[in-house]
Motif scaffolding. Structure first.
Motif, PDB file in Angstrom:
ATOM      1  N   LEU A 169     -49.412  41.880  58.220  1.00  0.00           N
ATOM      2  CA  LEU A 169     -48.709  41.689  59.493  1.00  0.00           C
ATOM      3  C   LEU A 169     -47.909  40.385  59.492  1.00  0.00           C
ATOM      4  O   LEU A 169     -46.766  40.345  59.977  1.00  0.00           O
ATOM      5  CB  LEU A 169     -49.727  41.696  60.638  1.00  0.00           C
ATOM      6  CG  LEU A 169     -49.140  41.552  62.058  1.00  0.00           C
ATOM      7  CD1 LEU A 169     -48.169  42.695  62.337  1.00  0.00           C
ATOM      8  CD2 LEU A 169     -50.259  41.521  63.093  1.00  0.00           C
ATOM      9  N   ARG A 170     -48.496  39.334  58.944  1.00  0.00           N
ATOM     10  CA  ARG A 170     -47.787  38.048  58.876  1.00  0.00           C
ATOM     11  C   ARG A 170     -46.577  38.151  57.953  1.00  0.00           C
ATOM     12  O   ARG A 170     -45.509  37.593  58.231  1.00  0.00           O
ATOM     13  CB  ARG A 170     -48.748  36.966  58.395  1.00  0.00           C
ATOM     14  CG  ARG A 170     -48.119  35.585  58.295  1.00  0.00           C
ATOM     15  CD  ARG A 170     -49.159  34.541  57.950  1.00  0.00           C
ATOM     16  NE  ARG A 170     -50.132  34.411  59.034  1.00  0.00           N
ATOM     17  CZ  ARG A 170     -51.228  33.648  58.960  1.00  0.00           C
ATOM     18  NH1 ARG A 170     -51.478  32.985  57.825  1.00  0.00           N
ATOM     19  NH2 ARG A 170     -52.057  33.565  59.971  1.00  0.00           N
ATOM     20  N   ARG A 173     -43.777  39.916  59.779  1.00  0.00           N
ATOM     21  CA  ARG A 173     -43.090  39.024  60.718  1.00  0.00           C
ATOM     22  C   ARG A 173     -42.096  38.109  59.999  1.00  0.00           C
ATOM     23  O   ARG A 173     -41.066  37.743  60.561  1.00  0.00           O
ATOM     24  CB  ARG A 173     -44.107  38.184  61.480  1.00  0.00           C
ATOM     25  CG  ARG A 173     -44.963  38.986  62.470  1.00  0.00           C
ATOM     26  CD  ARG A 173     -46.028  38.097  63.079  1.00  0.00           C
ATOM     27  NE  ARG A 173     -46.860  38.827  64.028  1.00  0.00           N
ATOM     28  CZ  ARG A 173     -47.964  38.334  64.607  1.00  0.00           C
ATOM     29  NH1 ARG A 173     -48.347  37.089  64.299  1.00  0.00           N
ATOM     30  NH2 ARG A 173     -48.659  39.062  65.444  1.00  0.00           N
TER      31      ARG A 173
END
Length: 245
Positions: A169-170, A173
Protein backbone atom coordinates in the motif's frame (compact mmCIF):
# COMPACT_ATOMS: atom_id res chain seq x y z
CA UNK A 1 35.71 -11.84 -28.57
CA UNK A 2 35.17 -8.13 -27.99
CA UNK A 3 37.62 -7.33 -30.80
CA UNK A 4 35.45 -9.03 -33.42
CA UNK A 5 33.50 -6.91 -35.85
CA UNK A 6 29.97 -6.19 -34.50
CA UNK A 7 28.31 -7.69 -37.59
CA UNK A 8 30.29 -10.92 -37.21
CA UNK A 9 28.99 -11.29 -33.66
CA UNK A 10 25.49 -10.37 -34.87
CA UNK A 11 25.55 -13.03 -37.62
CA UNK A 12 26.91 -15.60 -35.17
CA UNK A 13 24.19 -14.92 -32.58
CA UNK A 14 21.40 -14.94 -35.16
CA UNK A 15 22.69 -18.18 -36.71
CA UNK A 16 22.82 -19.93 -33.34
CA UNK A 17 19.28 -18.79 -32.47
CA UNK A 18 17.84 -19.85 -35.84
CA UNK A 19 19.56 -23.24 -35.72
CA UNK A 20 18.19 -23.86 -32.21
CA UNK A 21 14.66 -23.74 -33.66
CA UNK A 22 15.53 -26.07 -36.54
CA UNK A 23 17.58 -28.90 -35.06
CA UNK A 24 16.71 -31.49 -32.44
CA UNK A 25 17.50 -32.05 -28.76
CA UNK A 26 21.08 -33.27 -29.21
CA UNK A 27 21.97 -30.28 -31.40
CA UNK A 28 20.53 -27.91 -28.79
CA UNK A 29 22.86 -29.43 -26.19
CA UNK A 30 25.79 -28.71 -28.50
CA UNK A 31 24.57 -25.15 -29.11
CA UNK A 32 24.23 -24.49 -25.37
CA UNK A 33 27.81 -25.73 -24.87
CA UNK A 34 28.99 -23.49 -27.73
CA UNK A 35 27.29 -20.37 -26.35
CA UNK A 36 28.58 -21.09 -22.84
CA UNK A 37 32.09 -21.39 -24.29
CA UNK A 38 31.72 -18.09 -26.16
CA UNK A 39 30.50 -16.42 -22.99
CA UNK A 40 33.40 -17.81 -20.97
CA UNK A 41 36.01 -16.29 -23.29
CA UNK A 42 34.25 -12.92 -23.24
CA UNK A 43 35.57 -10.27 -20.80
CA UNK A 44 31.93 -9.67 -19.82
CA UNK A 45 31.41 -13.30 -18.72
CA UNK A 46 30.45 -12.46 -15.12
CA UNK A 47 27.82 -10.00 -16.31
CA UNK A 48 26.43 -12.55 -18.77
CA UNK A 49 26.17 -15.44 -16.32
CA UNK A 50 24.88 -13.21 -13.51
CA UNK A 51 21.92 -12.12 -15.62
CA UNK A 52 21.38 -15.65 -16.92
CA UNK A 53 21.30 -17.16 -13.43
CA UNK A 54 19.06 -14.39 -12.08
CA UNK A 55 16.46 -14.12 -14.86
CA UNK A 56 16.62 -17.11 -17.22
CA UNK A 57 17.55 -20.16 -15.15
CA UNK A 58 14.54 -19.92 -12.77
CA UNK A 59 12.21 -19.68 -15.78
CA UNK A 60 13.89 -22.68 -17.44
CA UNK A 61 13.56 -24.79 -14.29
CA UNK A 62 9.90 -23.74 -13.93
CA UNK A 63 9.19 -24.76 -17.54
CA UNK A 64 10.61 -28.24 -16.91
CA UNK A 65 8.61 -28.70 -13.69
CA UNK A 66 5.35 -27.50 -15.26
CA UNK A 67 5.72 -29.82 -18.23
CA UNK A 68 6.38 -32.77 -15.93
CA UNK A 69 3.17 -31.97 -14.04
CA UNK A 70 0.71 -30.88 -16.75
CA UNK A 71 2.00 -32.52 -19.95
CA UNK A 72 -0.55 -35.00 -21.41
CA UNK A 73 -0.12 -38.35 -19.78
CA UNK A 74 2.19 -40.84 -21.42
CA UNK A 75 2.55 -44.54 -20.70
CA UNK A 76 6.30 -44.19 -20.50
CA UNK A 77 7.67 -42.99 -17.17
CA UNK A 78 11.18 -42.32 -16.01
CA UNK A 79 12.70 -42.90 -12.59
CA UNK A 80 14.33 -39.69 -11.36
CA UNK A 81 15.62 -39.69 -7.77
CA UNK A 82 13.22 -42.55 -6.92
CA UNK A 83 10.30 -40.50 -8.33
CA UNK A 84 8.34 -41.55 -11.41
CA UNK A 85 7.99 -38.66 -13.84
CA UNK A 86 6.35 -38.28 -17.22
CA UNK A 87 9.14 -38.96 -19.70
CA UNK A 88 7.48 -37.11 -22.60
CA UNK A 89 6.83 -34.05 -20.43
CA UNK A 90 10.39 -34.08 -19.11
CA UNK A 91 11.93 -34.26 -22.59
CA UNK A 92 9.60 -31.58 -23.96
CA UNK A 93 10.33 -29.27 -21.02
CA UNK A 94 14.07 -29.82 -21.37
CA UNK A 95 13.85 -29.04 -25.08
CA UNK A 96 12.04 -25.75 -24.46
CA UNK A 97 14.42 -24.83 -21.64
CA UNK A 98 17.48 -25.57 -23.78
CA UNK A 99 16.11 -23.43 -26.59
CA UNK A 100 15.39 -20.62 -24.14
CA UNK A 101 18.93 -20.92 -22.77
CA UNK A 102 20.45 -20.77 -26.26
CA UNK A 103 18.44 -17.66 -27.17
CA UNK A 104 19.09 -15.81 -23.92
CA UNK A 105 22.81 -16.64 -23.74
CA UNK A 106 23.31 -15.67 -27.40
CA UNK A 107 21.61 -12.30 -26.87
CA UNK A 108 23.40 -11.67 -23.57
CA UNK A 109 26.75 -12.50 -25.17
CA UNK A 110 26.09 -10.23 -28.14
CA UNK A 111 24.85 -7.16 -26.27
CA UNK A 112 27.36 -7.52 -23.42
CA UNK A 113 30.31 -7.68 -25.83
CA UNK A 114 29.06 -5.16 -28.42
CA UNK A 115 28.77 -1.47 -27.48
CA UNK A 116 25.69 0.21 -28.96
CA UNK A 117 27.67 2.93 -30.75
CA UNK A 118 29.84 0.34 -32.53
CA UNK A 119 26.79 -1.64 -33.61
CA UNK A 120 25.06 1.48 -34.95
CA UNK A 121 28.21 2.52 -36.83
CA UNK A 122 28.57 -0.94 -38.37
CA UNK A 123 24.93 -0.98 -39.50
CA UNK A 124 25.12 2.53 -40.93
CA UNK A 125 28.33 1.70 -42.81
CA UNK A 126 26.46 -1.20 -44.42
CA UNK A 127 23.82 1.23 -45.68
CA UNK A 128 21.06 0.64 -43.12
CA UNK A 129 18.37 3.27 -42.66
CA UNK A 130 19.56 5.67 -39.90
CA UNK A 131 16.06 6.08 -38.45
CA UNK A 132 15.53 2.31 -38.22
CA UNK A 133 18.95 1.87 -36.62
CA UNK A 134 18.15 4.53 -34.03
CA UNK A 135 14.72 3.04 -33.23
CA UNK A 136 16.21 -0.46 -32.97
CA UNK A 137 19.05 0.51 -30.63
CA UNK A 138 16.91 2.86 -28.54
CA UNK A 139 14.34 0.08 -28.04
CA UNK A 140 17.06 -2.28 -26.84
CA UNK A 141 18.41 0.25 -24.37
CA UNK A 142 14.98 1.38 -23.16
CA UNK A 143 14.54 -1.14 -20.33
CA UNK A 144 18.00 -0.58 -18.83
CA UNK A 145 17.66 3.20 -19.20
CA UNK A 146 14.19 3.14 -17.64
CA UNK A 147 15.44 1.10 -14.68
CA UNK A 148 18.30 3.50 -13.97
CA UNK A 149 16.02 6.52 -14.29
CA UNK A 150 13.48 5.03 -11.87
CA UNK A 151 16.25 4.34 -9.35
CA UNK A 152 17.42 7.97 -9.56
CA UNK A 153 13.89 9.30 -9.15
CA UNK A 154 13.27 6.98 -6.19
CA UNK A 155 16.45 8.22 -4.47
CA UNK A 156 15.53 11.85 -5.15
CA UNK A 157 11.98 11.41 -3.86
CA UNK A 158 13.19 9.53 -0.78
CA UNK A 159 15.57 12.39 0.01
CA UNK A 160 12.53 14.72 -0.02
CA UNK A 161 10.77 12.59 2.59
CA UNK A 162 8.68 10.30 0.37
CA UNK A 163 8.54 6.71 1.63
CA UNK A 164 9.18 4.48 -1.38
CA UNK A 165 9.76 1.24 0.52
CA UNK A 166 7.60 -0.78 2.81
CA UNK A 167 4.19 -2.41 2.44
CA UNK A 168 2.45 -2.76 -0.97
CA UNK A 169 0.00 0.00 0.00
CA UNK A 170 2.84 2.40 0.82
CA UNK A 171 4.53 1.61 -2.48
CA UNK A 172 1.26 2.21 -4.32
CA UNK A 173 0.98 5.64 -2.71
CA UNK A 174 4.51 6.45 -3.88
CA UNK A 175 3.79 5.29 -7.44
CA UNK A 176 2.22 8.49 -8.81
CA UNK A 177 4.75 10.90 -7.22
CA UNK A 178 7.43 8.85 -9.00
CA UNK A 179 5.51 8.42 -12.26
CA UNK A 180 5.06 12.12 -13.06
CA UNK A 181 8.79 13.01 -12.88
CA UNK A 182 9.53 9.96 -15.03
CA UNK A 183 7.07 11.06 -17.74
CA UNK A 184 8.25 14.68 -17.77
CA UNK A 185 11.91 13.68 -17.84
CA UNK A 186 11.29 11.37 -20.79
CA UNK A 187 9.42 14.08 -22.69
CA UNK A 188 12.26 16.55 -22.12
CA UNK A 189 14.86 13.93 -23.03
CA UNK A 190 12.98 13.02 -26.23
CA UNK A 191 12.97 16.66 -27.40
CA UNK A 192 16.67 17.04 -26.64
CA UNK A 193 17.50 13.73 -28.34
CA UNK A 194 15.52 14.69 -31.44
CA UNK A 195 17.33 18.02 -31.70
CA UNK A 196 20.69 16.30 -31.25
CA UNK A 197 19.91 13.78 -33.99
CA UNK A 198 18.92 16.53 -36.41
CA UNK A 199 22.16 18.37 -35.65
CA UNK A 200 24.07 15.18 -36.41
CA UNK A 201 22.45 15.00 -39.85
CA UNK A 202 20.04 12.12 -39.28
CA UNK A 203 17.74 13.16 -42.11
CA UNK A 204 20.45 14.37 -44.51
CA UNK A 205 20.77 12.38 -47.73
CA UNK A 206 24.11 11.53 -49.29
CA UNK A 207 27.41 10.02 -48.17
CA UNK A 208 28.31 10.28 -44.49
CA UNK A 209 31.57 10.23 -42.61
CA UNK A 210 32.05 8.30 -39.39
CA UNK A 211 34.07 9.11 -36.31
CA UNK A 212 34.95 5.42 -35.92
CA UNK A 213 36.04 3.40 -38.95
CA UNK A 214 35.18 -0.27 -38.56
CA UNK A 215 36.93 -2.59 -40.98
CA UNK A 216 36.13 -6.25 -41.53
CA UNK A 217 39.12 -8.51 -41.90
CA UNK A 218 39.16 -11.13 -44.63
CA UNK A 219 38.63 -13.89 -42.07
CA UNK A 220 35.59 -12.10 -40.60
CA UNK A 221 34.12 -11.53 -44.06
CA UNK A 222 34.56 -15.21 -44.97
CA UNK A 223 33.11 -16.23 -41.58
CA UNK A 224 30.01 -14.10 -42.20
CA UNK A 225 29.42 -15.76 -45.57
CA UNK A 226 29.93 -19.22 -44.06
CA UNK A 227 27.44 -18.47 -41.26
CA UNK A 228 24.80 -17.18 -43.67
CA UNK A 229 25.31 -20.03 -46.12
CA UNK A 230 25.47 -22.71 -43.43
CA UNK A 231 22.31 -21.47 -41.68
CA UNK A 232 20.44 -21.29 -44.99
CA UNK A 233 21.52 -24.85 -45.89
CA UNK A 234 20.40 -26.20 -42.51
CA UNK A 235 16.99 -24.51 -42.86
CA UNK A 236 16.62 -25.87 -46.41
CA UNK A 237 17.60 -29.37 -45.26
CA UNK A 238 15.05 -29.24 -42.46
CA UNK A 239 12.28 -28.03 -44.80
CA UNK A 240 13.05 -30.78 -47.33
CA UNK A 241 13.10 -33.37 -44.58
CA UNK A 242 9.70 -32.16 -43.42
CA UNK A 243 8.22 -32.15 -46.94
CA UNK A 244 9.83 -35.45 -47.99
CA UNK A 245 9.76 -37.74 -44.94
Amino acid sequence: MDSLHPLTKLYLSISIIVISFVLDFAAQMILVSLVVLLSLVSPQRWKIFKRFLRYVLPVAVLIVLLNILIYPESRRTLKLLSISVNEAGLLFGLGVSLRLSVISLSLLFFFASTPAHLLSTALLMKGANPRLVYVFLHSLQLIDTLRKKIEKIAIAQASRGLRVKGSPLRRLRAFFPMLLPLIFSYLSESLERGLALELRGLGVEGPKSFLIELKESRIERVTNYILLLGTSMIILWRVLRWLLP
